[in-house]
Design a protein around this motif. Structure first.
Motif, mmCIF file in Angstrom:
data_model
loop_
_atom_site.group_PDB
_atom_site.id
_atom_site.type_symbol
_atom_site.label_atom_id
_atom_site.label_comp_id
_atom_site.label_asym_id
_atom_site.label_seq_id
_atom_site.Cartn_x
_atom_site.Cartn_y
_atom_site.Cartn_z
ATOM 1 N N LYS A 23 -1.708 10.846 3.647
ATOM 2 C CA LYS A 23 -0.629 11.098 2.696
ATOM 3 C C LYS A 23 -1.179 11.320 1.293
ATOM 4 O O LYS A 23 -0.719 12.218 0.572
ATOM 5 N N ILE A 24 -2.159 10.522 0.900
ATOM 6 C CA ILE A 24 -2.794 10.698 -0.411
ATOM 7 C C ILE A 24 -3.377 12.107 -0.532
ATOM 8 O O ILE A 24 -3.186 12.799 -1.537
ATOM 9 N N LEU A 25 -4.094 12.542 0.501
ATOM 10 C CA LEU A 25 -4.685 13.881 0.464
ATOM 11 C C LEU A 25 -3.608 14.965 0.422
ATOM 12 O O LEU A 25 -3.754 15.983 -0.256
ATOM 13 N N THR A 26 -2.535 14.755 1.160
ATOM 14 C CA THR A 26 -1.462 15.749 1.216
ATOM 15 C C THR A 26 -0.848 15.981 -0.156
ATOM 16 O O THR A 26 -0.576 17.117 -0.545
ATOM 17 N N GLN A 27 -0.640 14.895 -0.907
ATOM 18 C CA GLN A 27 0.050 15.023 -2.186
ATOM 19 C C GLN A 27 -0.901 15.157 -3.378
ATOM 20 O O GLN A 27 -0.463 15.403 -4.503
ATOM 21 N N ALA A 28 -2.218 15.037 -3.147
ATOM 22 C CA ALA A 28 -3.188 15.071 -4.240
ATOM 23 C C ALA A 28 -3.391 16.478 -4.777
ATOM 24 O O ALA A 28 -3.189 17.474 -4.076
ATOM 25 N N LEU A 75 0.832 -1.211 0.000
ATOM 26 C CA LEU A 75 0.000 0.000 0.000
ATOM 27 C C LEU A 75 0.865 1.259 0.000
ATOM 28 O O LEU A 75 0.549 2.241 -0.664
ATOM 29 N N TRP A 76 1.949 1.228 0.754
ATOM 30 C CA TRP A 76 2.860 2.376 0.756
ATOM 31 C C TRP A 76 3.386 2.642 -0.645
ATOM 32 O O TRP A 76 3.454 3.778 -1.105
ATOM 33 N N GLN A 77 3.760 1.562 -1.338
ATOM 34 C CA GLN A 77 4.307 1.732 -2.679
ATOM 35 C C GLN A 77 3.254 2.279 -3.638
ATOM 36 O O GLN A 77 3.569 3.087 -4.514
ATOM 37 N N LEU A 78 2.009 1.858 -3.468
ATOM 38 C CA LEU A 78 0.931 2.421 -4.290
ATOM 39 C C LEU A 78 0.781 3.919 -4.029
ATOM 40 O O LEU A 78 0.587 4.708 -4.958
ATOM 41 N N VAL A 79 0.864 4.313 -2.764
ATOM 42 C CA VAL A 79 0.753 5.737 -2.419
ATOM 43 C C VAL A 79 1.903 6.526 -3.030
ATOM 44 O O VAL A 79 1.709 7.629 -3.564
ATOM 45 N N ILE A 80 3.092 5.975 -2.981
ATOM 46 C CA ILE A 80 4.252 6.638 -3.585
ATOM 47 C C ILE A 80 4.027 6.828 -5.079
ATOM 48 O O ILE A 80 4.286 7.893 -5.639
ATOM 49 N N LEU A 106 -4.824 7.232 -10.192
ATOM 50 C CA LEU A 106 -4.373 6.282 -9.180
ATOM 51 C C LEU A 106 -4.630 6.829 -7.779
ATOM 52 O O LEU A 106 -4.980 6.068 -6.866
ATOM 53 N N SER A 107 -4.475 8.131 -7.591
ATOM 54 C CA SER A 107 -4.750 8.733 -6.280
ATOM 55 C C SER A 107 -6.196 8.476 -5.858
ATOM 56 O O SER A 107 -6.464 8.089 -4.714
ATOM 57 N N GLU A 108 -7.126 8.687 -6.769
ATOM 58 C CA GLU A 108 -8.537 8.438 -6.457
ATOM 59 C C GLU A 108 -8.794 6.970 -6.159
ATOM 60 O O GLU A 108 -9.529 6.638 -5.225
ATOM 61 N N THR A 109 -8.193 6.094 -6.953
ATOM 62 C CA THR A 109 -8.432 4.658 -6.777
ATOM 63 C C THR A 109 -7.891 4.170 -5.443
ATOM 64 O O THR A 109 -8.572 3.442 -4.710
ATOM 65 N N VAL A 110 -6.666 4.557 -5.113
ATOM 66 C CA VAL A 110 -6.059 4.126 -3.852
ATOM 67 C C VAL A 110 -6.834 4.706 -2.669
ATOM 68 O O VAL A 110 -7.107 4.006 -1.684
ATOM 69 N N ALA A 111 -7.204 5.974 -2.752
ATOM 70 C CA ALA A 111 -7.943 6.615 -1.660
ATOM 71 C C ALA A 111 -9.291 5.941 -1.428
ATOM 72 O O ALA A 111 -9.829 5.983 -0.318
ATOM 73 N N GLY A 112 -9.834 5.321 -2.460
ATOM 74 C CA GLY A 112 -11.138 4.676 -2.337
ATOM 75 C C GLY A 112 -11.103 3.278 -1.758
ATOM 76 O O GLY A 112 -12.160 2.683 -1.507
ATOM 77 N N VAL A 165 5.303 13.427 7.820
ATOM 78 C CA VAL A 165 6.473 12.658 8.255
ATOM 79 C C VAL A 165 6.553 11.284 7.595
ATOM 80 O O VAL A 165 7.422 10.488 7.934
ATOM 81 N N PHE A 166 5.653 11.009 6.668
ATOM 82 C CA PHE A 166 5.586 9.694 6.042
ATOM 83 C C PHE A 166 6.943 9.229 5.500
ATOM 84 O O PHE A 166 7.430 8.150 5.816
#
Length: 360
Positions: free
Chosen positions: A194-199, A164-169, A177-183, A296-297
């Protein structure tokens, strides 16, 4: 169920026939016989079908192989040898049905296929109704964006926390991909943050619009917190002197770790970044980027990869530009995540981040 003498005679005559048309005709007949009666055959009889089918397909046309794959893929006890032969075919039209559906392929076989076959093959594996963590880990690592997005959208795919971390990266800079992972329902809160921070703003608005009321309140809270974070400080300073000071400590990693705590407590960022760069053998600008990010991720992963204890990690968090106790609401969850994370997993995620990192 017994195989009739007539069928056995036909198998033999088919194998001896010299024409492709005759072999295709026999293969079609054998496939019909097997699919219609699969549940009644013994393992010995299945092995016989496996042998005959395998001998027939060596000289068969691609079209017939595609049809064979399509028909055998959903059969739970399909002949294992011919399933593996089809799965390893370079033509995705042939391999695809069994990669996507066959229960005869083991997890270890799927892993090996995911490491060596084309992205179209990987996409078929990613579409399976159930995938274990060991398989998704390999798919995340070797798959390109299309595979990653398909995998993230598969509710039957189970992920390790590392996966999951690698998907977020990978999701940074990729709105879809951001939407899919966040869902995903299994994404931990700190990774959702982290997804929201970088989206992008567009992705944030879409997530807000589609969220349930309780989730929407959480998102609003996170976004409000993000909005008051200080902008990332200017980076790319000259680290020549800091590097010299750190190198003067020698090769003793324990001594360097002890000095890290001093650098952090004194908020001596240049030496702190140079020392971390040395410990994890990473470019100094990569460490610098993590030190200036709004969460801090990345630092969690970097410091665990360097096998630092939590006391040093805590001091490094507080040494970040603009950090203070009032803004560290994530500190408790960060501590729990850090203590749970293994050094080997962190090293794997950090290497993945280095290979995929995007500089703002």
């Amino acid at each position: 169920m017994k195989l009739s003498p007539a069928i056995i005679d036909e198998l033999e005559s088919g194998l001896q026939a010299g024409t492709t048309d005759r072999r295709m005709e026999v293969l079609q007949r054998i496939t019909d016989l097997f699919v219609h009666n699969a549940r009644n055959f013994t393992e010995e009889q299945i092995a016989l079908f496996d042998d005959v089918m395998g001998r027939l397909v060596r000289e068969i046309e691609k079209l017939a192989l595609v049809e064979l794959s399509r028909r055998l893929a959903p059969v739970p006890n399909a002949p294992g040898g011919i399933i593996r032969r089809l799965a390893w075919d370079d033509a995705v039209e042939v391999a695809g049905p069994v990669l996507a559906k066959s229960d005869r392929l083991t997890d270890s076989e799927l892993i090996e296929l995911a490491k060596t076959k084309s992205q179209m093959h990987l996409a078929q594996i990613a579409s399976r109704t159930a995938l274990v963590e060991a398989v998704t880990d390999v798919l995340v690592e070797h798959g390109e964006p299309e595979v990653a997005n398909m995998l993230a959208g598969n509710p039957g795919a189970r992920f390790s926390e590392t996966g999951l971390w690698q998907l977020v990266i990978r999701a940074k800079g990729d709105d879809r991909l951001s939407e899919t992972v966040a869902g995903r329902r299994d994404i931990p809160p700190y990774l959702f943050r982290k997804i929201l921070t970088q989206a992008t703003g567009e992705v944030r608005q879409k997530l807000l619009a589609s969220a349930q009321p309780d989730s929407r309140r959480v998102i609003v809270q996170i976004l409000a917190d993000i909005s008051v974070k200080l902008k990332k400080a200017a980076i790319s300073r000259d680290y020549a002197e800091a590097r010299r000071n750190v190198r003067s400590l020698g090769q003793d990693t324990e001594r360097i770790k002890t000095e890290l705590l001093v650098f952090a407590e004194q908020k001596n960022l240049a030496e702190l970044i140079a020392a971390l760069s040395l410990l994890v053998a990473a470019p100094i600008e990569a460490v610098e980027q993590l030190m200036h990010e709004g969460d801090v991720f990345g630092l969690l992963v970097l410091c665990k990869a360097a096998a630092l204890d939590w006391a040093i990690m805590h001091a490094i968090i507080l040494a970040r530009p603009g950090a203070d106790e009032a803004r560290l609401s994530e500190l408790d969850s960060a501590s729990a995540t850090y203590l749970k994370l293994s050094a080997s997993s962190a090293q794997r995620v950090f290497r993945f981040w280095l290979a995929h990192r995007k500089i703002d």
